[in-house]
Each structure stands twice: as structure tokens, then as C-alpha cells.
Design a protein around this motif. Structure first.
Motif, PDB file in Angstrom:
ATOM      1  N   HIS A  84      -9.353  10.051  -4.467  1.00  0.00           N
ATOM      2  CA  HIS A  84     -10.102  10.465  -3.373  1.00  0.00           C
ATOM      3  C   HIS A  84     -10.648   9.187  -2.204  1.00  0.00           C
ATOM      4  O   HIS A  84     -11.904  10.274  -1.220  1.00  0.00           O
ATOM      5  CB  HIS A  84     -10.024  12.223  -2.501  1.00  0.00           C
ATOM      6  N   PRO A  85     -11.283   8.262  -2.637  1.00  0.00           N
ATOM      7  CA  PRO A  85     -12.378   7.327  -2.050  1.00  0.00           C
ATOM      8  C   PRO A  85     -11.061   6.987  -0.530  1.00  0.00           C
ATOM      9  O   PRO A  85     -10.031   7.078  -0.124  1.00  0.00           O
ATOM     10  CB  PRO A  85     -12.009   6.222  -2.667  1.00  0.00           C
ATOM     11  N   MET A  86     -13.047   6.289  -0.026  1.00  0.00           N
ATOM     12  CA  MET A  86     -11.888   5.839   1.661  1.00  0.00           C
ATOM     13  C   MET A  86     -12.806   4.531   1.888  1.00  0.00           C
ATOM     14  O   MET A  86     -14.110   4.296   1.279  1.00  0.00           O
ATOM     15  CB  MET A  86     -11.928   6.865   2.335  1.00  0.00           C
ATOM     16  N   MET A  87     -12.182   3.914   2.169  1.00  0.00           N
ATOM     17  CA  MET A  87     -13.256   2.638   3.034  1.00  0.00           C
ATOM     18  C   MET A  87     -13.778   3.056   4.447  1.00  0.00           C
ATOM     19  O   MET A  87     -13.536   4.073   5.175  1.00  0.00           O
ATOM     20  CB  MET A  87     -12.684   1.754   3.862  1.00  0.00           C
ATOM     21  N   GLU A 131      -6.356  -0.183 -10.556  1.00  0.00           N
ATOM     22  CA  GLU A 131      -4.894   0.708 -10.275  1.00  0.00           C
ATOM     23  C   GLU A 131      -4.964   2.264  -8.964  1.00  0.00           C
ATOM     24  O   GLU A 131      -5.935   3.037  -9.710  1.00  0.00           O
ATOM     25  CB  GLU A 131      -5.350   1.424 -11.321  1.00  0.00           C
ATOM     26  N   ALA A 132      -4.038   1.752  -8.101  1.00  0.00           N
ATOM     27  CA  ALA A 132      -3.975   3.181  -7.389  1.00  0.00           C
ATOM     28  C   ALA A 132      -2.966   3.877  -7.975  1.00  0.00           C
ATOM     29  O   ALA A 132      -2.261   3.488  -7.809  1.00  0.00           O
ATOM     30  CB  ALA A 132      -3.543   2.384  -5.836  1.00  0.00           C
ATOM     31  N   PHE A 133      -3.745   5.194  -6.971  1.00  0.00           N
ATOM     32  CA  PHE A 133      -2.162   6.149  -8.076  1.00  0.00           C
ATOM     33  C   PHE A 133      -1.693   6.831  -6.061  1.00  0.00           C
ATOM     34  O   PHE A 133      -3.257   7.872  -5.768  1.00  0.00           O
ATOM     35  CB  PHE A 133      -3.153   7.186  -8.718  1.00  0.00           C
ATOM     36  N   LYS A 134      -1.255   6.797  -6.012  1.00  0.00           N
ATOM     37  CA  LYS A 134      -0.222   7.745  -4.737  1.00  0.00           C
ATOM     38  C   LYS A 134       0.770   8.271  -5.411  1.00  0.00           C
ATOM     39  O   LYS A 134       1.469   8.756  -6.137  1.00  0.00           O
ATOM     40  CB  LYS A 134       0.192   6.982  -4.178  1.00  0.00           C
ATOM     41  N   ASN A 135       0.115   9.986  -4.951  1.00  0.00           N
ATOM     42  CA  ASN A 135       0.563  11.856  -4.717  1.00  0.00           C
ATOM     43  C   ASN A 135       0.751  12.324  -4.062  1.00  0.00           C
ATOM     44  O   ASN A 135       0.677  12.077  -2.524  1.00  0.00           O
ATOM     45  CB  ASN A 135      -0.740  12.162  -6.369  1.00  0.00           C
ATOM     46  N   HIS A 136       1.879  13.600  -3.570  1.00  0.00           N
ATOM     47  CA  HIS A 136       1.866  14.025  -2.767  1.00  0.00           C
ATOM     48  C   HIS A 136       0.898  15.748  -2.806  1.00  0.00           C
ATOM     49  O   HIS A 136       1.376  15.907  -4.003  1.00  0.00           O
ATOM     50  CB  HIS A 136       3.449  14.323  -2.990  1.00  0.00           C
ATOM     51  N   GLN A 137      -0.301  14.852  -3.012  1.00  0.00           N
ATOM     52  CA  GLN A 137      -0.915  15.928  -2.379  1.00  0.00           C
ATOM     53  C   GLN A 137      -2.156  15.688  -1.312  1.00  0.00           C
ATOM     54  O   GLN A 137      -2.097  15.096  -1.073  1.00  0.00           O
ATOM     55  CB  GLN A 137      -2.201  16.683  -3.801  1.00  0.00           C
ATOM     56  N   ILE A 183      -8.554  13.228   5.970  1.00  0.00           N
ATOM     57  CA  ILE A 183      -9.896  13.156   5.260  1.00  0.00           C
ATOM     58  C   ILE A 183      -9.781  11.161   5.363  1.00  0.00           C
ATOM     59  O   ILE A 183      -9.670  10.592   6.454  1.00  0.00           O
ATOM     60  CB  ILE A 183     -10.621  13.697   4.392  1.00  0.00           C
ATOM     61  N   VAL A 184      -8.800  11.185   4.373  1.00  0.00           N
ATOM     62  CA  VAL A 184      -8.354   9.884   4.218  1.00  0.00           C
ATOM     63  C   VAL A 184      -6.771   9.238   4.847  1.00  0.00           C
ATOM     64  O   VAL A 184      -6.100  10.089   3.625  1.00  0.00           O
ATOM     65  CB  VAL A 184      -9.138   9.454   2.744  1.00  0.00           C
ATOM     66  N   SER A 185      -6.272   8.887   5.414  1.00  0.00           N
ATOM     67  CA  SER A 185      -5.305   7.761   6.054  1.00  0.00           C
ATOM     68  C   SER A 185      -4.898   7.168   5.035  1.00  0.00           C
ATOM     69  O   SER A 185      -5.720   5.856   4.338  1.00  0.00           O
ATOM     70  CB  SER A 185      -5.253   8.072   7.404  1.00  0.00           C
ATOM     71  N   GLU A 186      -3.635   6.634   5.121  1.00  0.00           N
ATOM     72  CA  GLU A 186      -2.859   6.318   4.085  1.00  0.00           C
ATOM     73  C   GLU A 186      -3.405   4.341   4.063  1.00  0.00           C
ATOM     74  O   GLU A 186      -4.044   3.697   3.768  1.00  0.00           O
ATOM     75  CB  GLU A 186      -1.357   5.982   3.639  1.00  0.00           C
ATOM     76  N   ASP A 187      -3.473   4.265   5.636  1.00  0.00           N
ATOM     77  CA  ASP A 187      -3.832   2.717   5.783  1.00  0.00           C
ATOM     78  C   ASP A 187      -5.611   2.828   5.504  1.00  0.00           C
ATOM     79  O   ASP A 187      -5.431   1.441   4.763  1.00  0.00           O
ATOM     80  CB  ASP A 187      -3.782   3.254   8.069  1.00  0.00           C
ATOM     81  N   ASN A 188      -5.810   3.570   5.470  1.00  0.00           N
ATOM     82  CA  ASN A 188      -7.545   3.881   5.442  1.00  0.00           C
ATOM     83  C   ASN A 188      -7.805   3.074   3.687  1.00  0.00           C
ATOM     84  O   ASN A 188      -8.629   2.661   3.504  1.00  0.00           O
ATOM     85  CB  ASN A 188      -8.555   4.731   5.531  1.00  0.00           C
ATOM     86  N   PHE A 189      -6.911   4.016   2.702  1.00  0.00           N
ATOM     87  CA  PHE A 189      -6.677   4.275   1.953  1.00  0.00           C
ATOM     88  C   PHE A 189      -6.582   2.591   1.156  1.00  0.00           C
ATOM     89  O   PHE A 189      -7.302   2.152   0.229  1.00  0.00           O
ATOM     90  CB  PHE A 189      -5.907   4.970   0.701  1.00  0.00           C
ATOM     91  N   ASP A 190      -5.629   1.743   1.735  1.00  0.00           N
ATOM     92  CA  ASP A 190      -4.793   0.506   1.434  1.00  0.00           C
ATOM     93  C   ASP A 190      -5.277  -0.167   1.800  1.00  0.00           C
ATOM     94  O   ASP A 190      -6.066  -1.825   1.505  1.00  0.00           O
ATOM     95  CB  ASP A 190      -3.937   0.202   2.158  1.00  0.00           C
ATOM     96  N   GLN A 191      -6.535  -0.028   2.973  1.00  0.00           N
ATOM     97  CA  GLN A 191      -7.427  -1.117   2.845  1.00  0.00           C
ATOM     98  C   GLN A 191      -8.745  -1.178   2.280  1.00  0.00           C
ATOM     99  O   GLN A 191      -9.049  -2.633   1.630  1.00  0.00           O
ATOM    100  CB  GLN A 191      -8.283  -1.169   5.016  1.00  0.00           C
ATOM    101  N   LEU A 192      -9.077  -0.232   1.358  1.00  0.00           N
ATOM    102  CA  LEU A 192     -10.308   0.297   0.729  1.00  0.00           C
ATOM    103  C   LEU A 192      -9.669  -0.899  -0.383  1.00  0.00           C
ATOM    104  O   LEU A 192     -10.695  -1.739  -1.734  1.00  0.00           O
ATOM    105  CB  LEU A 192     -10.759   1.513   0.434  1.00  0.00           C
ATOM    106  N   ILE A 193      -8.860  -0.780  -0.822  1.00  0.00           N
ATOM    107  CA  ILE A 193      -7.758  -1.305  -2.207  1.00  0.00           C
ATOM    108  C   ILE A 193      -7.249  -2.504  -1.805  1.00  0.00           C
ATOM    109  O   ILE A 193      -8.213  -3.717  -2.661  1.00  0.00           O
ATOM    110  CB  ILE A 193      -6.198  -0.513  -2.308  1.00  0.00           C
ATOM    111  N   GLN A 194      -6.892  -3.320  -0.360  1.00  0.00           N
ATOM    112  CA  GLN A 194      -6.996  -4.637  -0.255  1.00  0.00           C
ATOM    113  C   GLN A 194      -8.890  -5.410  -0.527  1.00  0.00           C
ATOM    114  O   GLN A 194      -9.139  -6.194  -0.850  1.00  0.00           O
ATOM    115  CB  GLN A 194      -6.962  -4.404   1.393  1.00  0.00           C
ATOM    116  N   GLN A 195     -10.050  -4.853  -0.222  1.00  0.00           N
ATOM    117  CA  GLN A 195     -10.624  -4.456  -0.251  1.00  0.00           C
ATOM    118  C   GLN A 195     -11.355  -5.643  -1.521  1.00  0.00           C
ATOM    119  O   GLN A 195     -12.043  -6.116  -1.907  1.00  0.00           O
ATOM    120  CB  GLN A 195     -12.212  -3.832   0.497  1.00  0.00           C
TER     121      GLN A 195
END
Ligand code: MLT
Length: 203
Positions: free
Chosen positions: A129-132, A178-184, A157-169
Motif C-alpha cells: 500500500h505505497p503511494m507517490m 509487479e503491481a497487485f490490485k485487489n478489492h480491499q 488513503i491511496v487513490s488508484e491514480d496516485n498508485f498508478d503514478q508511483l508505478i509509472q515513476q
């Protein structure tokens, strides 16, 4: 505690990579031990407590009352943490260059920030559960670095957009992600830990 650094060390097989546990807000140097033991049963484990106190909760860098981050403090505390890692790995005779980070939330955030902004000894990280926090100051080349990063789709706390930006960085820096998105939400689940375990088996 020595040198003002709160550390917990749990010995393991010396031929296995040591695991560095970085807690979430309100955690401490040993609270990720059950997760670390599940993911890395026989590895040596080192936990270092963040030295910021937010109304009694330990953190790795200052968060203002309005939820924004103190970026100067983040920069300074990242230097402190990297120095603490150097000191504590030396003290326990651990190979810092083989460290695997296990970071949750605030601990995952400072690990990702460190990768993108500072020279770091660790090249593998499980980021739960990291964030940018902020765009990187410069382009870095982290070829050969690997991470498993998790996101919950109902995390307040962490929006999908924010998480995706971190993954992009991280991807732009050539980290194998490897990004793991889950319903939680922002907490840890058995589902994500099982996925992390499967990823670790492939290392
Ligand atoms: C942070 O402060 O790093 C994030 O808000 C996550 C957390 O609450 O620790």
C-alpha cells in the motif's frame, strides 16, 4: 536503542538475504515481524523505527494536520534512515547490498522515495500500500531493481491514480514492477500476502 535508533533484530540463516522491516504509521520496529516471518521464514530480519512522533504514532517523515507531507523533512529523514540502515546492518553483520525491504504504508512510501531520490543499498522491495509522495527530482536508472507493490481499490488513503503514478515513476526508472490490485482497503489481507509470497518464490 543505540545512537537514538530504535532497532529490532531477529536472526536467521546467514546465507539468506536480510529483510528490512519498515512499519506503517503507528507501528514500530517489530510489528511487521509476523508478516515478515510469513513471507521470509528463515531470513534474518531487521526493523528500524521511524523517529517522527505524530500524536504518539511513529512515522518516518512529517505529515501536516491537513494531510500534506513536509518534503524537506522527508528528504532529511530519508538521509537519516539510510544512515541508520548502514549503521545497523554493520552492527548485526548483515550485507546491506542484499537487503530486501518489506514496507507497509508510511514505511513503503519512504522506501520508494529513497529509491527514486537517493543512492540506496537495497534493490528488492515488497511495498504494501505505497503511494507517490512527490515527483522525483531527477531521472534515475534503477535497472535490476525489483518490486511487488499492492493497492486496494477501496483504500481511503491511496487513490488508484496516485498508485498508478508511483508505478509509472518506478517503471520509468527501469524498476521491474509487479503491481497487485485487489478489492480491499489500506489494511493487509491474506490474498495480497499470498500473492507477495508467490512473487518472492520467483526471485
Ligand atoms: C503516509 O503518511 O505515508 C501515508 O499517508 C500513509 C500513512 O498513513 O502512513
Amino acid at each position: 536503542m543505540t545512537n537514538g535508533i530504535h532497532t529490532a533484530f531477529f536472526p536467521g540463516r546467514t546465507d539468506l538475504a536480510p529483510v528490512l522491516m519498515l512499519h506503517g504509521t503507528g507501528g514500530d520496529e517489530s510489528d511487521l515481524l509476523p508478516i515478515a516471518t510469513f513471507l521470509f521464514p528463515e531470513h534474518p530480519k531487521l526493523g528500524i523505527r521511524g523517529r517522527i512522533n505524530e500524536h504518539g504514532s511513529n512515522r518516518y517523515f512529517i505529515r501536516h494536520e491537513d494531510g500534506t507531507f513536509d518534503l524537506d523533512n522527508l528528504n532529511q529523514e530519508t538521509d537519516w534512515l539510510l544512515n541508520a540502515i548502514e549503521q545497523e546492518t554493520a552492527r548485526y553483520q548483515l550485507d546491506a547490498n542484499r537487503l530486501i525491504v518489506l514496507g507497509f504504508s508510511n514505511g513503503a512510501n519512504i522506501a520508494a522515495y529513497a529509491w527514486l531520490n537517493k543512492p540506496t543499498p537495497f534493490k528488492i522491495a515488497v511495498l504494501l500500500h505505497p503511494m507517490m509522495i512527490t515527483p522525483p527530482h531527477q531521472i534515475v536508472n534503477l535497472t535490476g531493481y525489483r518490486t511487488f507493490a499492492t493497492y486496494g481499490d477501496v483504500d481511503p488513503i491511496v487513490s488508484e491514480d496516485n498508485f498508478d503514478q508511483l508505478i509509472q515513476q518506478l517503471t520509468d526508472a527501469h524498476v521491474t514492477v509487479e503491481a497487485f490490485k485487489n478489492h480491499q482497503s489500506h489494511h493487509l489481507t491474506q490474498t495480497e500476502l499470498m500473492a507477495a509470497q508467490a512473487w518472492i518464490k520467483k526471485l
